[in-house]
Design an enzyme around this catalytic site. Structure first.
Site, PDB file in Angstrom:
ATOM      1  N   GLU A 157      34.628  -2.868 -11.067  1.00 33.52           N
ATOM      2  CA  GLU A 157      34.089  -1.364 -11.203  1.00 33.52           C
ATOM      3  C   GLU A 157      32.735  -0.867 -11.077  1.00 33.52           C
ATOM      4  O   GLU A 157      32.075  -0.557 -11.833  1.00 33.52           O
ATOM      5  CB  GLU A 157      34.873  -1.239 -12.624  1.00 33.52           C
ATOM      6  CG  GLU A 157      35.868  -1.313 -12.880  1.00 33.52           C
ATOM      7  CD  GLU A 157      36.466  -0.984 -14.404  1.00 33.52           C
ATOM      8  OE1 GLU A 157      35.673  -0.827 -15.305  1.00 33.52           O
ATOM      9  OE2 GLU A 157      37.770  -0.742 -14.434  1.00 33.52           O
ATOM     10  N   GLU A 372      43.479  -5.000 -13.666  1.00 33.09           N
ATOM     11  CA  GLU A 372      43.254  -4.864 -14.772  1.00 33.09           C
ATOM     12  C   GLU A 372      44.043  -3.688 -15.182  1.00 33.09           C
ATOM     13  O   GLU A 372      44.461  -2.675 -14.454  1.00 33.09           O
ATOM     14  CB  GLU A 372      41.850  -4.209 -15.421  1.00 33.09           C
ATOM     15  CG  GLU A 372      40.935  -5.447 -15.289  1.00 33.09           C
ATOM     16  CD  GLU A 372      39.611  -4.917 -15.991  1.00 33.09           C
ATOM     17  OE1 GLU A 372      39.498  -4.028 -16.545  1.00 33.09           O
ATOM     18  OE2 GLU A 372      38.504  -5.449 -15.341  1.00 33.09           O
TER      19      GLU A 372
HETATM   20  C1  FCB Z   1      37.052  -1.853 -17.886  1.00 33.48           C
HETATM   21  C2  FCB Z   1      36.103  -3.083 -17.667  1.00 33.48           C
HETATM   22  C3  FCB Z   1      36.774  -4.387 -18.344  1.00 33.48           C
HETATM   23  C4  FCB Z   1      37.229  -3.977 -19.787  1.00 33.48           C
HETATM   24  C5  FCB Z   1      38.003  -2.684 -19.775  1.00 33.48           C
HETATM   25  C6  FCB Z   1      38.803  -2.353 -20.920  1.00 33.48           C
HETATM   26  O1  FCB Z   1      36.263  -1.029 -17.648  1.00 33.48           O
HETATM   27  O2  FCB Z   1      36.391  -3.885 -16.344  1.00 33.48           O
HETATM   28  O3  FCB Z   1      35.637  -5.367 -18.562  1.00 33.48           O
HETATM   29  O4  FCB Z   1      36.020  -3.737 -20.785  1.00 33.48           O
HETATM   30  O5  FCB Z   1      37.510  -1.769 -19.041  1.00 33.48           O
END
Ligand code: FCB
Length: 477
Positions: A157, A372
């Protein structure tokens, strides 16, 4: 590949053990008032010591893939000096334990914990010296783990840690300067490309790509001015990063605006050659939510106008664009009237997940690894030690159903990693906001016993994995 994810600073603890150097997050958490109630990752959920217990739980769950990140300052404590073999040993033990249990390791090289020494000596991501340091660190990992780990993530990210670190000062190094933000972002792009380039040489059989936090931008109405505002937001918030990753080129429209304002990054011909010499094998996508915008025409201002919180990483605050163009600002963020929200105010948008995957595939034509996706909540431990997180199950189920539709639409998906496996430290909410399938018994300032307790969602995901998602279809019909 059914998986779950984590990141070093958020789980490991052991912040000064076995030769680890401090990271910028270790330092940041020591400055008064910087982190949520002063929480830090000194102990976190002590995964460094409990990793075998955690892997045993992954096995029990039937997990097929586990995404974790390496703490750079365990491998090279000062960022670019001596390599610390104990650091490499730890990750090799973790990888071996995963492989023994038939869990595919997915290794993230950079999940925000830059060695503090690089920040102090060079200015971190504002210096090209940090590119060389990153390449040296990557080389150490490619050499040690290249024959065991098949999937590698370069940057986690970049579109979140760069704005939060250099525009909103919510993350280290806590700068609020757009010119510096775009300059640092360019350095990270070069580091990303250099790491992929070296990977091709040293790990030719492996797969590598960045993880990008994508949220689709919607126009509030079909008014073409709103649609144009959405295109502007999509360009600044998404294309700006994704085009460089996938084509090696900065999009002309955004670049032009930045040049007009004197805040564009300086890109040399050598930089262009490097950026264009690589293409990732896949795009990692972290999906939480998108954003909705409308035109900035004054007569259209109304109550729905939303001031995005400074700390919401998924849509840069509209103000961030105020300096960027004569049409000031180019879009205004608003509430989406069709969506509900989590307890933390993040929109819940499973259909947006399908839209995201389709857009990315049609624009960039790369396989996608969902690295994620998940729901943060203040889970409650009942007196008889259960966690009934039906809201998390509902969230994941809705997203997985949309993922399945995206696959049917023709999107190529390598795997899905839910965020997160165990509860862990939230960058902005300490230990209060929990994401895990496995509850960890600790609170803000008291480590308690760090006992692991599978939540209801753990047993639910176990069944989904065992039936390769068939249970989802049953639930739908
Ligand atoms: C993202 C991050 C991760 C986590 C999620 C909820 O931005 O990559 O580390 O904190 O959010």
């Amino acid at each position: 590949m059914w998986g779950a994810a984590s990141a070093a600073y958020q789980i490991e603890g052991a912040w000064r053990e076995d030769g680890k150097g401090p990271s910028i997050w270790d330092d940041f958490a020591r400055i008064d008032g910087k982190t949520f109630e002063g929480t830090n990752g000194d102990v976190a959920v002590d995964h460094y010591h409990l990793f075998l217990e955690d892997v045993a739980l992954m096995k029990k769950m039937g997990l097929k893939a586990y995404r974790f990140s390496v703490a750079w300052s365990r491998i090279i404590p000062d960022g670019d000096g001596e390599i610390n073999p104990l650091g490499l040993d730890f990750y090799e033990k973790l990888v071996d334990a995963l492989i023994e249990n038939n869990i595919e390791p997915v290794l993230t090289l950079y999940h925000w914990d830059l060695p503090a020494s690089l920040q102090e000596r060079y200015g971190g991501w504002e210096s090209r010296k940090t590119i060389d340091a990153f390449v040296k660190y990557c080389r150490a990992l490619y050499e040690r783990l290249g024959n065991k780990v098949q999937y590698w993530v370069t940057m986690n990210e970049q579109n979140v840690f760069i704005p939060l670190g250099y525009r909103w000062a919510a993350h280290p190094p806590a700068v609020t300067d757009l010119k510096r933000m775009y300059a640092a972002n360019h350095i990270v792009n070069l580091a990303n490309a250099a790491a992929i380039k070296l990977f091709r040489e040293l790990v030719p059989q492996g797969k590598i790509g960045p993880s990008y936090g994508y949220g689709p931008i919607y126009p509030l109405t079909a008014d073409p001015s709103d649609v144009l505002a959405a295109e502007n937001a999509e360009a600044f918030n998404n294309e700006w990063w994704l085009s460089v990753y996938c084509t090696g080129k900065y999009p002309k429209f955004v670049m032009k605006q930045l040049k007009n304002l004197g805040i564009a990054p300086e890109v040399s011909p050598e930089d262009e050659v490097l950026l264009q010499s690589v293409r990732p094998d896949f795009l990692g996508i972290n999906y939480y939510h998108g954003g909705t915008v409308k035109t900035n025409r004054l007569e259209k201002k109304d109550d729905t106008e939303k001031q995005f919180s400074k700390t919401d990483p998924y849509l840069m605050q509209p103000k961030s664009q105020q300096a960027l163009t004569p049409e000031t600002p180019m879009f205004n963020g608003v509430e989406n009237p069709y969506l509900t929200k989590t307890d933390w105010g993040w929109e819940i948008d499973p259909v947006g997940f399908r839209i995201a995957l389709r857009r990315i595939q049609s624009r960039y034509d790369l396989p996608i690894f969902i690295t994620e996706n998940g729901l943060g909540a203040a889970d409650l431990l009942t007196p008889d030690k259960h966690i009934h997180d039906s809201y998390r199950i509902a969230y994941l189920e809705e997203h997985l159903l949309e993922l399945e539709k995206a696959i049917t639409d023709g999107v190529e998906i390598i795997g899905y990693c839910a965020w997160s496996f165990t509860d862990l430290l939230s960058w902005l909410n300490g230990y209060k906001k929990r994401y895990g399938f496995v509850y960890v018994d600790r609170d803000e300032h008291d480590e308690k016993n760090l006992a692991r307790i599978p939540k209801d969602s753990f047993y639910w995901y176990q069944k989904i994995i065992a039936t390769n998602g068939e249970l989802l279809q049953e639930a739908e019909s």
